[in-house]
Motif scaffolding. Structure first.
Motif, PDB file in Angstrom:
ATOM      1  N   GLY A  53       0.772  -1.227   0.000  1.00 30.21           N
ATOM      2  CA  GLY A  53       0.000   0.000   0.000  1.00 30.21           C
ATOM      3  C   GLY A  53       0.808   1.284   0.000  1.00 30.21           C
ATOM      4  N   GLU A  54       2.136   1.200  -0.014  1.00 26.59           N
ATOM      5  CA  GLU A  54       2.951   2.420  -0.022  1.00 26.59           C
ATOM      6  C   GLU A  54       4.249   2.203  -0.785  1.00 26.59           C
ATOM      7  N   VAL A  55       4.603   3.210  -1.586  1.00 23.68           N
ATOM      8  CA  VAL A  55       5.811   3.139  -2.417  1.00 23.68           C
ATOM      9  C   VAL A  55       6.517   4.489  -2.404  1.00 23.68           C
ATOM     10  N   THR A  56       7.843   4.447  -2.397  1.00 25.81           N
ATOM     11  CA  THR A  56       8.653   5.649  -2.566  1.00 25.81           C
ATOM     12  C   THR A  56       9.558   5.451  -3.774  1.00 25.81           C
ATOM     13  N   PHE A  86      14.664  14.106  -6.811  1.00 26.97           N
ATOM     14  CA  PHE A  86      13.237  14.164  -6.502  1.00 26.97           C
ATOM     15  C   PHE A  86      12.817  12.845  -5.866  1.00 26.97           C
ATOM     16  N   ARG A  87      11.856  12.945  -4.955  1.00 29.66           N
ATOM     17  CA  ARG A  87      11.336  11.774  -4.246  1.00 29.66           C
ATOM     18  C   ARG A  87       9.826  11.895  -4.222  1.00 29.66           C
ATOM     19  N   VAL A  88       9.159  10.817  -4.595  1.00 28.66           N
ATOM     20  CA  VAL A  88       7.698  10.807  -4.573  1.00 28.66           C
ATOM     21  C   VAL A  88       7.247   9.647  -3.684  1.00 28.66           C
ATOM     22  N   VAL A  89       6.341   9.956  -2.768  1.00 32.26           N
ATOM     23  CA  VAL A  89       5.801   8.968  -1.834  1.00 32.26           C
ATOM     24  C   VAL A  89       4.320   8.823  -2.125  1.00 32.26           C
ATOM     25  N   ALA A  90       3.889   7.601  -2.398  1.00 34.84           N
ATOM     26  CA  ALA A  90       2.481   7.345  -2.704  1.00 34.84           C
ATOM     27  C   ALA A  90       1.940   6.284  -1.766  1.00 34.84           C
ATOM     28  N   ARG A  91       0.659   6.435  -1.432  1.00 30.81           N
ATOM     29  CA  ARG A  91       0.024   5.421  -0.595  1.00 30.81           C
ATOM     30  C   ARG A  91      -1.430   5.247  -1.015  1.00 30.81           C
ATOM     31  N   VAL A  92      -1.923   4.070  -0.749  1.00 34.04           N
ATOM     32  CA  VAL A  92      -3.314   3.746  -1.044  1.00 34.04           C
ATOM     33  C   VAL A  92      -4.184   4.297   0.076  1.00 34.04           C
ATOM     34  N   LEU A  93      -5.180   5.069  -0.307  1.00 32.28           N
ATOM     35  CA  LEU A  93      -6.145   5.593   0.668  1.00 32.28           C
ATOM     36  C   LEU A  93      -7.278   4.608   0.904  1.00 32.28           C
ATOM     37  N   LYS A  94      -7.783   4.045  -0.209  1.00 29.67           N
ATOM     38  CA  LYS A  94      -8.891   3.095  -0.110  1.00 29.67           C
ATOM     39  C   LYS A  94      -8.780   2.082  -1.244  1.00 29.67           C
ATOM     40  N   PRO A  95      -8.461   0.835  -0.899  1.00 25.86           N
ATOM     41  CA  PRO A  95      -8.431  -0.199  -1.933  1.00 25.86           C
ATOM     42  C   PRO A  95      -9.838  -0.734  -2.188  1.00 25.86           C
ATOM     43  N   GLY A  96     -10.044  -1.237  -3.359  1.00 30.08           N
ATOM     44  CA  GLY A  96     -11.330  -1.843  -3.691  1.00 30.08           C
ATOM     45  C   GLY A  96     -11.175  -2.815  -4.842  1.00 30.08           C
ATOM     46  N   ARG A  97     -12.211  -3.593  -5.101  1.00 29.04           N
ATOM     47  CA  ARG A  97     -12.160  -4.560  -6.204  1.00 29.04           C
ATOM     48  C   ARG A  97     -12.251  -3.873  -7.559  1.00 29.04           C
ATOM     49  N   GLN A  98     -12.977  -2.738  -7.619  1.00 28.37           N
ATOM     50  CA  GLN A  98     -13.189  -2.063  -8.893  1.00 28.37           C
ATOM     51  C   GLN A  98     -12.471  -0.727  -8.996  1.00 28.37           C
ATOM     52  N   GLN A  99     -12.188  -0.098  -7.862  1.00 28.91           N
ATOM     53  CA  GLN A  99     -11.509   1.193  -7.846  1.00 28.91           C
ATOM     54  C   GLN A  99     -10.532   1.236  -6.677  1.00 28.91           C
ATOM     55  N   ILE A 100      -9.404   1.897  -6.909  1.00 31.61           N
ATOM     56  CA  ILE A 100      -8.411   2.068  -5.857  1.00 31.61           C
ATOM     57  C   ILE A 100      -8.050   3.554  -5.824  1.00 31.61           C
ATOM     58  N   PHE A 101      -8.174   4.155  -4.651  1.00 30.06           N
ATOM     59  CA  PHE A 101      -7.880   5.571  -4.473  1.00 30.06           C
ATOM     60  C   PHE A 101      -6.508   5.718  -3.827  1.00 30.06           C
TER      61      PHE A 101
END
Length: 138
Positions: A34-37, A95-110
């Protein structure tokens, strides 16, 4: 897959499949569920007319990091929509970018991301963004 090193290696291998990511010399710095840098060094070819990191590259970093974060939870994904908010000129040697999943789902992932520039040893937040991703079968 739970091991951070395994995720990091897997995502780095996936990243190498995209010639654009190879041109960016994109590095998977860390990856957990759920998180990547991601990290990237400045190249003058990435600049816009004033020498700042081009907003298109900023968007690509946010899109890629968010996609990788989502992939750690659901496998292959495609961006359905993404937004970039440029907060200040993106100037730096790296540059560094940090991303994380706010809400996973079967059809949509935020997901959400923050992009930082390091210039002269000082790191500043230069952009934020979010994506809506959809899982895909390959």
């Amino acid at each position: 897959m739970n091991n951070t090193d395994e995720w990091q290696g897997k995502l780095q291998n996936i990243s190498r499949l995209a010639q654009f990511n190879t041109w960016l010399d994109l590095e998977v710095v860390s990856a957990t569920e759920g998180e990547v840098t991601l990290g990237m060094r400045w190249k003058k070819e990435m600049g816009q007319y004033n020498g700042f990191l081009h907003a298109g590259i900023q968007g690509a970093l946010i899109d890629t990091a968010c996609g990788f974060a989502a992939a750690t939870l659901s496998g292959n994904v495609l961006a359905s929509q993404f937004t970039v908010r440029c907060l200040r000129p993106a100037v730096g040697q790296s540059f560094r970018v940090v991303a994380r999943v706010l809400k996973p789902g079967r059809q949509q992932i935020f997901t959400t991301a923050e992009l930082y520039a390091t210039d002269g040893g000082e790191e500043k937040l230069v952009a934020t963004g979010d994506t809506l991703l959809v899982p895909v079968q390959t």
